[in-house]
Design a protein around this motif. Structure first.
Motif, PDB file in Angstrom:
ATOM      1  N   GLY A 277      16.498 -12.267  14.478  1.00  0.00           N
ATOM      2  CA  GLY A 277      17.864 -11.828  14.712  1.00  0.00           C
ATOM      3  C   GLY A 277      18.566 -12.635  15.789  1.00  0.00           C
ATOM      4  N   LEU A 278      17.873 -12.911  16.888  1.00  0.00           N
ATOM      5  CA  LEU A 278      18.461 -13.725  17.953  1.00  0.00           C
ATOM      6  C   LEU A 278      18.713 -15.158  17.483  1.00  0.00           C
ATOM      7  CD1 LEU A 278      16.598 -12.601  21.195  1.00  0.00           C
ATOM      8  CD2 LEU A 278      19.015 -12.283  20.626  1.00  0.00           C
ATOM      9  N   ALA A 279      17.802 -15.686  16.675  1.00  0.00           N
ATOM     10  CA  ALA A 279      17.989 -17.052  16.180  1.00  0.00           C
ATOM     11  C   ALA A 279      19.236 -17.149  15.301  1.00  0.00           C
ATOM     12  CB  ALA A 279      16.750 -17.499  15.407  1.00  0.00           C
ATOM     13  N   ALA A 280      19.399 -16.195  14.379  1.00  0.00           N
ATOM     14  CA  ALA A 280      20.561 -16.222  13.498  1.00  0.00           C
ATOM     15  C   ALA A 280      21.849 -16.020  14.287  1.00  0.00           C
ATOM     16  CB  ALA A 280      20.419 -15.150  12.415  1.00  0.00           C
ATOM     17  N   PHE A 281      21.830 -15.071  15.227  1.00  0.00           N
ATOM     18  CA  PHE A 281      23.017 -14.822  16.033  1.00  0.00           C
ATOM     19  C   PHE A 281      23.384 -16.049  16.874  1.00  0.00           C
ATOM     20  CE2 PHE A 281      24.281 -13.853  20.415  1.00  0.00           C
ATOM     21  CZ  PHE A 281      25.569 -13.411  20.190  1.00  0.00           C
ATOM     22  N   THR A 282      22.380 -16.699  17.461  1.00  0.00           N
ATOM     23  CA  THR A 282      22.636 -17.874  18.286  1.00  0.00           C
ATOM     24  C   THR A 282      23.262 -18.995  17.466  1.00  0.00           C
ATOM     25  OG1 THR A 282      20.758 -17.304  19.711  1.00  0.00           O
ATOM     26  CG2 THR A 282      21.577 -19.575  19.819  1.00  0.00           C
ATOM     27  N   MET A 283      22.814 -19.129  16.213  1.00  0.00           N
ATOM     28  CA  MET A 283      23.365 -20.173  15.356  1.00  0.00           C
ATOM     29  C   MET A 283      24.854 -19.951  15.107  1.00  0.00           C
ATOM     30  SD  MET A 283      22.398 -21.044  11.402  1.00  0.00           S
ATOM     31  CE  MET A 283      23.061 -19.464  10.868  1.00  0.00           C
ATOM     32  N   LEU A 284      25.242 -18.699  14.813  1.00  0.00           N
ATOM     33  CA  LEU A 284      26.628 -18.420  14.446  1.00  0.00           C
ATOM     34  C   LEU A 284      27.512 -18.125  15.652  1.00  0.00           C
ATOM     35  CD1 LEU A 284      26.108 -16.187  11.295  1.00  0.00           C
ATOM     36  CD2 LEU A 284      26.680 -18.602  11.394  1.00  0.00           C
ATOM     37  N   GLY A 285      26.926 -17.536  16.705  1.00  0.00           N
ATOM     38  CA  GLY A 285      27.724 -17.195  17.870  1.00  0.00           C
ATOM     39  C   GLY A 285      27.915 -18.383  18.786  1.00  0.00           C
TER      40      GLY A 285
ATOM     41  N   GLY B 111      22.404  -7.124  17.840  1.00  0.00           N
ATOM     42  CA  GLY B 111      21.575  -5.931  17.715  1.00  0.00           C
ATOM     43  C   GLY B 111      21.535  -5.412  16.295  1.00  0.00           C
ATOM     44  N   LEU B 112      22.675  -5.465  15.607  1.00  0.00           N
ATOM     45  CA  LEU B 112      22.713  -5.047  14.205  1.00  0.00           C
ATOM     46  C   LEU B 112      21.801  -5.922  13.353  1.00  0.00           C
ATOM     47  CD1 LEU B 112      23.980  -3.423  11.841  1.00  0.00           C
ATOM     48  CD2 LEU B 112      25.807  -5.145  11.804  1.00  0.00           C
ATOM     49  N   SER B 113      21.778  -7.222  13.636  1.00  0.00           N
ATOM     50  CA  SER B 113      20.903  -8.130  12.884  1.00  0.00           C
ATOM     51  C   SER B 113      19.436  -7.750  13.062  1.00  0.00           C
ATOM     52  CB  SER B 113      21.128  -9.570  13.351  1.00  0.00           C
ATOM     53  OG  SER B 113      22.469  -9.964  13.172  1.00  0.00           O
TER      54      SER B 113
ATOM     55  N   SER C 227      21.635 -15.909   6.335  1.00  0.00           N
ATOM     56  CA  SER C 227      20.635 -16.518   7.213  1.00  0.00           C
ATOM     57  C   SER C 227      19.527 -15.534   7.579  1.00  0.00           C
ATOM     58  CB  SER C 227      21.306 -17.039   8.487  1.00  0.00           C
ATOM     59  OG  SER C 227      21.838 -15.974   9.252  1.00  0.00           O
ATOM     60  N   LEU C 228      19.781 -14.227   7.457  1.00  0.00           N
ATOM     61  CA  LEU C 228      18.761 -13.229   7.757  1.00  0.00           C
ATOM     62  C   LEU C 228      17.891 -12.897   6.547  1.00  0.00           C
ATOM     63  CD1 LEU C 228      20.895 -10.684   9.829  1.00  0.00           C
ATOM     64  CD2 LEU C 228      19.205 -12.287  10.723  1.00  0.00           C
ATOM     65  N   LEU C 229      18.383 -13.193   5.360  1.00  0.00           N
ATOM     66  CA  LEU C 229      17.700 -12.731   4.148  1.00  0.00           C
ATOM     67  C   LEU C 229      16.328 -13.359   3.973  1.00  0.00           C
ATOM     68  CD1 LEU C 229      17.897 -11.036   1.591  1.00  0.00           C
ATOM     69  CD2 LEU C 229      18.964 -12.986   0.470  1.00  0.00           C
ATOM     70  N   ILE C 230      16.275 -14.678   3.964  1.00  0.00           N
ATOM     71  CA  ILE C 230      15.008 -15.363   3.727  1.00  0.00           C
ATOM     72  C   ILE C 230      13.990 -15.089   4.832  1.00  0.00           C
ATOM     73  CG2 ILE C 230      13.912 -17.596   3.370  1.00  0.00           C
ATOM     74  CD1 ILE C 230      15.624 -16.592   1.040  1.00  0.00           C
TER      75      ILE C 230
END
Length: 341
Positions: A210-218, A233-235, A177-180
């Motif tokens: 990063g927050l968007a991807a984390f929110t989706m999975l977390g 933070g790593l994202s 999810s972070l790649l594109i």
């Protein structure tokens, strides 16, 4: 009265040929550009398929996988001989004085697993957080060794996967999810903004994506467990690394820099990320290259945070920081070079 008129170019529109920059190269027509793009896309697709899926259909035999061994000298010697004869080159063994020391080495990610024997049983110390392929291969190996030695087999998982993510797909999904967004951000920022604004917008884009991807999975899918905010933070650091490196390559090489970063992260980076195939099961050159690329170090750092209480985190974080700093240095170099023109 002077009735002469100033000299004009034919039709009063086109400049004289003598005024053109004689050093300018031949213009590339849109038709040729489109043709080159059409020819390049199949080649890129082949690279993506070959690198990304080729490893998944390889023979899947490990090589140089770090494996701990502990127990009485006769048992350790017997296990070592079996590995040397039946699994030549597959494992790089490290002896430990006790089973407790071997287990701690697995928790610290010094080795990916350990075989701990005594006079009656052989214990396979595995870490589910290293990936199912690693756990399965170590368990199968331990079964063979125990059978040949006439020992009972026990399996002890010191870093099991959480109930919320029993297949261990959270990190690989987050990486995808972070790649594109990272590649798109490079292209958009490079085209739409001046040089100084590009450097300032890199962390902003990284934080948002990063927050968007984390929110989706977390909070969204609830498949990230302990250490999830650290993974957020790593994202962001991962995105700073690839966006910064991409913009740096654009400043140094022009538009081809976007393609170079995209191919590095989408093809070779994904194939060596260990998201699908652990690096120890890849060809030697790919397993050596993977730990230097952002996707692989993202997976390594994410596993350290989620499953190993931060053990083994220093090296992958250092690699991501090196990519980010290197990108910014290229941006500064590009600005200085343009200022001298």
């Amino acid at each position: 009265m002077n009735t002469s008129r100033p000299t004009t170019e034919p039709d009063g529109l086109s400049p004289r040929t003598d005024d053109l920059d004689s050093t300018a190269g031949p213009a590339i027509s849109p038709r040729w550009r489109l043709s080159a793009l059409i020819m390049a896309l199949p080649a890129v697709a082949v690279l993506i398929f070959g690198f990304f899926t080729g490893a998944s259909v390889s023979d899947m035999k490990p090589h140089a996988m770090p494996l701990g061994i502990a127990g009485p000298p006769p048992t350790v010697g017997d296990v070592g001989r079996q590995l040397a004869t039946g699994q030549r080159g597959a494992f790089r063994t490290r002896p430990y004085t006790s089973a407790g020391a071997a287990e701690q080495a697995v928790r610290n990610r010094e080795v990916v697993a350990a075989l701990c024997g005594d006079s009656t049983a052989l214990t396979a110390v595995i870490a589910g957080g290293e990936g199912s392929k690693v756990s399965q291969s170590i368990t199968a190996l331990a079964q063979q060794v125990a059978t040949r030695a006439g020992l009972r087999l026990r399996v002890h998982d010191v870093a099991p996967l959480p109930d919320s993510d029993p297949q261990g797909i959270a990190l690989s999904t987050l990486l995808g999810s972070l790649l594109i967004p990272g590649i798109v951000a490079v292209a958009v920022i490079a085209e739409a903004l001046p040089l100084t604004a590009r450097a300032l917008l890199v962390p902003v884009a990284a934080i948002v994506a990063g927050l968007a991807a984390f929110t989706m999975l977390g909070p969204g899918l609830n498949i990230l467990s302990g250490g999830s905010w650290q993974v957020a933070g790593l994202s962001m650091l991962y995105l700073v690394a690839i966006i910064g490196a991409g913009l740096g390559m654009v400043c140094a090489l022009g538009p081809p820099g976007v393609a170079i970063v995209a191919l590095t992260t989408m093809t070779l980076g994904n194939a060596t990320s260990s998201a699908n195939v652990p690096v120890w099961f890849l060809p030697d050159w790919m397993s050596a290259t993977g730990p230097l690329l952002p996707p692989n170090v993202f997976m390594a750092a994410g596993r350290s945070l989620l499953y190993f209480d931060g053990a083994g985190l220093t090296q992958p974080i250092a690699v991501l920081l090196a990519w980010a700093v290197g990108g910014y240095l290229l941006i500064v170099f590009g600005r200085v070079r343009r200022g001298r023109r």
